[in-house]
Scaffold this active site. Structure first.
Site, mmCIF file in Angstrom:
data_model
loop_
_atom_site.group_PDB
_atom_site.id
_atom_site.type_symbol
_atom_site.label_atom_id
_atom_site.label_comp_id
_atom_site.label_asym_id
_atom_site.label_seq_id
_atom_site.Cartn_x
_atom_site.Cartn_y
_atom_site.Cartn_z
ATOM 1 N N LYS A 1 0.851 -1.195 0.000
ATOM 2 C CA LYS A 1 0.000 0.000 0.000
ATOM 3 C C LYS A 1 0.883 1.240 0.000
ATOM 4 C CE LYS A 1 -3.810 2.209 2.546
ATOM 5 N NZ LYS A 1 -4.582 2.237 3.801
ATOM 6 N N SER B 1 -9.484 2.146 2.954
ATOM 7 C CA SER B 1 -8.677 2.894 2.024
ATOM 8 C C SER B 1 -7.657 2.033 1.266
ATOM 9 C CB SER B 1 -7.919 3.984 2.795
ATOM 10 O OG SER B 1 -7.012 3.429 3.721
ATOM 11 N N SER C 1 -9.568 0.119 7.174
ATOM 12 C CA SER C 1 -8.982 0.253 5.837
ATOM 13 C C SER C 1 -8.380 -1.016 5.251
ATOM 14 C CB SER C 1 -7.929 1.354 5.847
ATOM 15 O OG SER C 1 -8.559 2.608 5.863
#
Ligand code: ZN
Lengths: 469, 466
Positions: A74, A149, A173
């Site tokens: 990420k 996210s 997330s």
């Protein structure tokens, strides 16, 4: 296909790391344009690294636990000399000078970073739509959001761009995109993985986690990255054991707690039913099922947002265009310069949260908002402690609904915030939680346990996984 | 008019590494931005790790300032924007500081109460190149540990504020946790008000002299306002060191809401009683204790004991020499001569050319009558100005005292030349002998000892009488 077997094959020299990598790159070439799971791809360096590892193996040298396997990271996690944007224009050309602790561990175990995945800007979002680099599409249904996210990480796993991925979870997330994309997402105990090198959103809630296709892969990757480091004072010494080796699908001695508040108003009927089906499966396997309560749950979302945005308003103050990131060439005094850089560099949602957070910490409002939120945090801790005294694990939905349409909620922040209602309480209390797909691919089941019970919740997840195969 | 002064003093602690990272603190002679890392540059993703040594040093200071030391302390974030502040907040202590309720004595009847002491990180440093339209930032200083000492408003004159600062320096230097000779190692803000007026906070004071100047300026300014019946506003003012005046800061700069909240990246710090006690036991002798001991142990005056304990270097210098030379003599020569000459040259003992061996040599030569007091003073001056060893200087500069035989010859020569004065003396005009002593001294260029000369003259002149 279990990717741990592939690692073992690479180690034995039965599969070349480069060959293995090329399969994923092929898949990226085919589908990435439609999905947009990555902000930055690292194919060339990844190939070099794969060749290096193949050479090592051919020369009979020892290789690490991740021997030549690709990992998608990420973009909220700092990677040395590999662009790290956190989904923001503010960092669109930022090339870090150091590696996050988790990246050091991955490199040490010979893992290969295949790319940096898309995410909501500074991890602020539930749909990966606030990313400066455009939204990620859900591989199950391209019209739908992948969740957020860490939407890029979940999507990359789902469409076969990488066997392993890392995300970060401040209020869901990791679990939300895992749930929406039909993947396994683990948010471990707060402190069990070093946050050094994770771009901070809300320090007391942030935790790096894994997103993979299977439970075993999550356990395997978690074992590599867990443990206290000297760089993160809030990281904790993890009990000396291998979670992967601990996986055990005998649940006959366990009591499963079902927190009633997680099935209440706002949670879709379809979701409720799917989760209950899996709970029934666990019961059939011999688990005792017990209803438990989290009375302070009704305040959790509001309290979470106050803590998160309060901390965020401070954590994001460093982006001022002086040392790195977005800058301006206009000749202004420093106050106007800072304002201009921040006005240009941050997106709408980030600015909204910084302003709200600044307000919540202001003199005269601190006691009313931030401090009150901390009190609710204590209440939540007590509630979860009680619930986990009455049972061994909690099982609940991860998300209150299935993936929604791209663009459907982005103009309505409150309804987006509401999507986090079942995941944020877990960050407030620092417990480990897992999202594993139910029989319905894009509905996730959340399993919550006591601190350091990753082995237990993953084991339970494995039963659900096996039931659904 | 009554003057009320309170101080907030910031001192840099002499830890080897910074407060929250491993970068070195000895940045002063380094190229800009070479003592930096992701943590003190505030790079995304970096986290602070507390330097335990800073807690130890802070505790030592707290104990020396008679503070209650906290068993549990916490760091907070103080949020504000400034170009020298890389994270957009400073990690400091707020409602749970390291120490509280201390006090320190300036003298017998004056003590200053310490409200609190706490640890925080130093920001970077802004450099303004002359006539440039930009500023440069050096982050080498960013993250150096600062101890902030906040007093109650217990001082009533600029002179007292200055003595307080000196006292703080002296105390912390005795603990070896601070070096006041380093540029910018001590800075302070002052709160000052006059009876009937508002309180002004004066920022940017960076020396003892500066403190006295800034406060004197403020007293005059506030007095003038009050005399003319005008209001003294409650405000923050900036001290301009070069012009020795204070200026009102822009309103925008005064309105600060720092939005303090607990630093989530650092756990609570526990300091057990055992730990505090073990630090207390290791605490070196403080100036006050040393002063008392010197008075008891050596036959020196109160003033001498006080002067000798103004710095650790000086106290050690005196005490080590006293093992070899008479302490009383040593004390006199150190306080009267050496310290005077150093002050005159604006030097400190440690940075001067003088050392123990040289000083012992001078005092021994003096004791043995090989040099005169005047000669000794000249040798000290010579060493401070040009260096060198007293042995060589005595040889080269002919500072050797005149020996008895030689002195007799010179006296006889002077008596022959000055028959008038001799006659005056014989007639009973006793002052005449002073003139003769003076003549001998001038003939020997001060190398004769005045007392010896007088004795010899008296003896010889008594013979004339017969
Ligand atoms: Zn540093």
């Amino acid at each position: 296909m279990n990717h741990i077997e592939s690692i073992l094959k690479i180690k034995k020299g039965e599969l070349s790391s480069l060959e293995y990598l090329e399969k994923f790159i092929d898949q990226i070439n085919k589908k990435e344009d439609e999905i947009n799971a990555f902000i930055t791809l690292n194919e060339e360096k990844a190939r070099e690294k794969a060749k290096e590892i193949d050479k090592k193996i051919n020369n009979g040298k020892e290789v690490g636990k991740l021997a030549g396997t690709p990992i998608a990271i990420k973009d909220s996690i700092i990677t040395k000399n590999l662009r790290t944007t956190c989904g923001s224009q503010m960092l669109k050309d930022f090339s870090p000078q150091y590696d996050a602790d988790v990246i050091k561990k991955i490199k040490k175990e010979d893992g290969i970073i295949i790319g940096k995945t898309n995410c909501d800007e500074f991890c602020m979002g539930t749909s990966t739509e606030t990313s400066y680099f455009g939204p990620t599409h859900n591989p199950i249904d391209h019209e739908k959001v992948p969740g957020g996210s860490s939407g890029g990480s979940a999507a990359a796993i789902k469409y076969g761009a990488s066997p392993f991925s890392l995300g970060s979870d401040t209020g869901g997330s990791v679990r939300c995109p895992a749930s929406f994309c039909g993947t396994v997402g683990l948010k471990p105990t707060y402190g069990s993985i070093s946050r050094y090198g994770l771009i901070a959103y809300a320090s007391s809630l942030d935790q790096i986690g894994t997103i993979t296709n299977t439970i075993e892969e999550s356990a395997y990757l978690f074992d590599v990255i867990k443990g206290k480091t000297k760089n993160d004072s809030t990281s904790l010494k993890y009990p000396d054991r291998d979670v992967y080796e601990e996986l055990d699908t005998d649940i006959s001695q366990k009591t499963i707690g079902v927190p009633q508040e997680f099935f209440g108003e706002g949670v879709d009927q379809e979701v409720n039913e799917e989760v209950k089906k899996s709970i029934k499966d666990l019961e059939d396997q011999g688990a005792k099922i017990k209803s438990v309560n989290i009375p302070s749950m009704e305040y959790a979302l509001a309290a979470y947002y106050l803590v998160a945005i309060g901390e965020a308003s401070s954590n994001l103050a460093r982006f001022d265009g002086v040392r790195y990131g977005h800058y301006s060439n206009k000749n202004k005094d420093w106050e106007d310069y800072f304002s201009e850089v921040r006005r240009e560099g941050f997106g709408k949602e980030v600015k909204r949260r910084i302003m709200l957070g600044t307000y919540a910490l202001s003199a005269g409002y601190y006691e009313k908002y931030y401090q009150k939120a901390l009190k609710i945090r204590t209440l939540l801790k007590n509630d979860f402690e009680r619930a986990l005294n009455e049972s061994d694990l909690l099982v609940a939905p991860t998300m209150p609904f299935k993936p929604f349409e791209l663009g459907e909620k982005i103009e309505d922040p409150l309804s987006l915030y509401f999507a986090d209602i079942l995941t944020v309480p877990i960050n407030m209390v620092g417990l480990p939680a897992l999202s594993v797909p139910s029989k319905e691919e894009d509905i996730g089941i959340q399993i919550i346990g006591e601190p350091f019970s990753e082995g237990e919740i993953l084991s339970t997840g494995k039963i659900i996984e096996e039931e659904n195969q | 008019m009554n003057v009320t002064i309170g101080l907030e003093v910031h001192v840099q602690l002499l830890t080897k590494s910074k407060l929250f990272c491993n970068c070195g603190t000895n940045y002063r002679d380094s190229e800009p931005n070479t003592h930096t890392c992701p943590v003190c540059l505030g790079l995304p993703g970096s986290l602070p790790v507390l330097n335990k040594k800073a807690i130890e040093y802070g505790t030592m200071a707290g104990l020396a300032l008679n503070c209650d030391i906290a068993n549990e302390m916490q760091f907070h974030r103080k949020n504000y924007f400034y170009p020298d502040l890389p994270k957009g907040f400073q990690i400091t202590q707020y409602d749970r500081p390291l120490g509280q309720n201390g006090e320190i004595r300036l003298d017998q009847d004056k003590k200053i109460r310490i409200k609190r002491i706490h640890l925080e990180e130093d920001p970077g440093r802004l450099v303004h190149p002359p006539s440039a339209r930009y500023s440069l930032i050096d982050y080498n200083r960013s993250g150096v540990p600062l101890l902030e000492i906040v007093t109650k408003p217990d001082m009533d004159s600029p002179q007292e504020a200055r003595s307080f600062l000196k006292k703080i320096r002296e105390t912390l230097e005795f603990l070896d946790i601070f070096d006041g000779s380093l540029d910018g190692a001590m800075r302070c803000d002052a709160n000052i008000s006059l009876e009937g007026g508002g309180r002004a906070e004066v920022k940017n004071i960076s020396s003892y002299k500066g403190a006295e100047k800034a406060l004197s300026y403020e007293i005059t300014r506030q007095k003038n306002l009050l005399r003319r019946g005008k209001e003294v506003k409650r405000e923050t003012r900036h001290f301009d060191e070069s012009q020795e005046i204070t200026r009102s800061m822009r309103e925008k700069e005064q309105e600060h809401d720092y939005r303090y909240f607990p630093e989530p990246d650092l756990p609570l710090i526990q300091l057990t009683e055992e730990k505090i006690n073990s630090i207390k036991e290791k605490l070196p002798e403080l100036p006050e204790e040393k002063r008392k001991r010197f008075l008891d142990q050596y036959e020196i005056t109160k003033d001498q004991a006080k002067s000798l304990t103004t710095s650790k270097t000086l106290a050690n210098f005196f005490e080590e020499i006293s093992q070899q030379v008479n302490p009383k003599k040593t004390a006199t020569w150190v306080t009267d001569s050496l310290m005077g000459e150093l002050n005159y040259r604006d030097q400190s003992l440690s940075e001067s050319n003088m050392n123990k061996q040289k000083f012992i040599y001078i005092l021994e030569k003096l004791r043995d009558g090989d040099i005169t007091e005047k000669g000794a003073t000249k040798i000290i001056r010579h060493i401070l100005d040009e260096g060198g060893h007293p042995k060589e200087i005595i040889k080269q500069k002919d500072f050797k005292a005149i020996k008895s035989q030689n002195l007799d010859q010179i006296i006889h020569k002077i008596l022959e030349k000055n028959s008038e004065a001799v006659e005056d003396y014989i007639k009973g005009k006793e002052e005449a002998i002073n003139y003769l002593v003076g003549q001998v001294m001038s003939e020997t260029k001060g190398k004769a000892k005045p007392a010896d000369t007088r004795k010899k003259l008296q003896k010889i002149l008594e013979g004339y009488d017969g």
